[in-house]
Design a protein around this motif. Structure first.
Motif, PDB file in Angstrom:
ATOM      1  N   ASP A   2      31.046  36.862  -6.826  1.00 13.55           N
ATOM      2  CA  ASP A   2      31.005  36.746  -5.370  1.00 13.55           C
ATOM      3  C   ASP A   2      32.329  37.127  -4.726  1.00 13.55           C
ATOM      4  N   PHE A   3      33.050  38.019  -5.370  1.00 19.29           N
ATOM      5  CA  PHE A   3      34.330  38.497  -4.851  1.00 19.29           C
ATOM      6  C   PHE A   3      34.551  39.911  -5.354  1.00 19.29           C
ATOM      7  N   ASP A  59      36.921  37.452  -1.130  1.00 18.35           N
ATOM      8  CA  ASP A  59      35.502  37.132  -1.034  1.00 18.35           C
ATOM      9  C   ASP A  59      34.858  37.997   0.046  1.00 18.35           C
ATOM     10  N   ALA A  97      39.807  28.395  -5.234  1.00 22.41           N
ATOM     11  CA  ALA A  97      38.968  29.462  -5.786  1.00 22.41           C
ATOM     12  C   ALA A  97      38.880  29.428  -7.303  1.00 22.41           C
TER      13      ALA A  97
END
Length: 169
Positions: A2-3, A59, A97
């Motif tokens: 997701d990044f 992100d 993160a």
């Protein structure tokens, strides 16, 4: 994932520098805390980007999650790299993160870049003994300890020794 991992943009230098500086501070990795001379180096992404490749993880909203400096050969940003070697420096991930694979993705991006450098046979790095999470990433990716290359960047503090790792490409 997701990044995204990419080269840092000029407008992100300050944000990435602060993410890296805070990661080192919060994890207690600076011997002199806020007064540590290395804090300025960690924050100075522009300096690193002028002589190496600084990668950033962001992100979908563009929030900086972490970063790393990839040094493709010996030069002003290299601490350990010799001829035929690339180097990883200043890897850090924002505490919020962590656990998402950001650190590993940043290291993998450096390994991929090293493999693309003509004549590069090895990628090296230095790490503090307390950076256990980073050690797990390096070892999982095939890096091996090279104790013969451990070194002390602050001669007046002989107790501060950086451990070295290498990955044969």
């Amino acid at each position: 994932m997701d990044f995204t991992i990419r080269v840092v943009r000029r407008q992100e230098h300050a944000e990435l520098g602060e993410v890296i500086a805070q990661a080192y501070l919060v994890d207690g990795l600076l011997a002199f805390g806020e007064a540590d001379w290395y804090l300025g180096e960690l924050r100075d992404v522009a300096k690193r980007a002028s002589s190496a490749e600084v990668l950033v993880a962001v992100d979908a909203e563009g929030t900086v999650l972490g970063g790393v400096t990839f040094v493709p050969s010996p030069g002003p940003m290299a601490d350990l790299a010799r001829a035929g070697e690339a180097e990883i420096r200043m890897l850090a991930v924002d505490r919020a993160a962590r656990g998402r694979g950001v650190g590993e993705a940043l290291v993998r991006a450096c390994v991929d870049r090293a493999r693309a450098v003509a004549g590069c046979v090895r990628i090296v790095l230095s790490t503090q003994s307390a950076m256990h999470g980073a050690h797990r990433i390096y070892e999982r990716l095939g890096f091996r300890r090279t104790p013969e290359r451990d070194w002390n960047p602050i001669p007046e503090h002989p107790e501060f020794v950086l451990l070295s790792y290498a990955l044969e490409l």
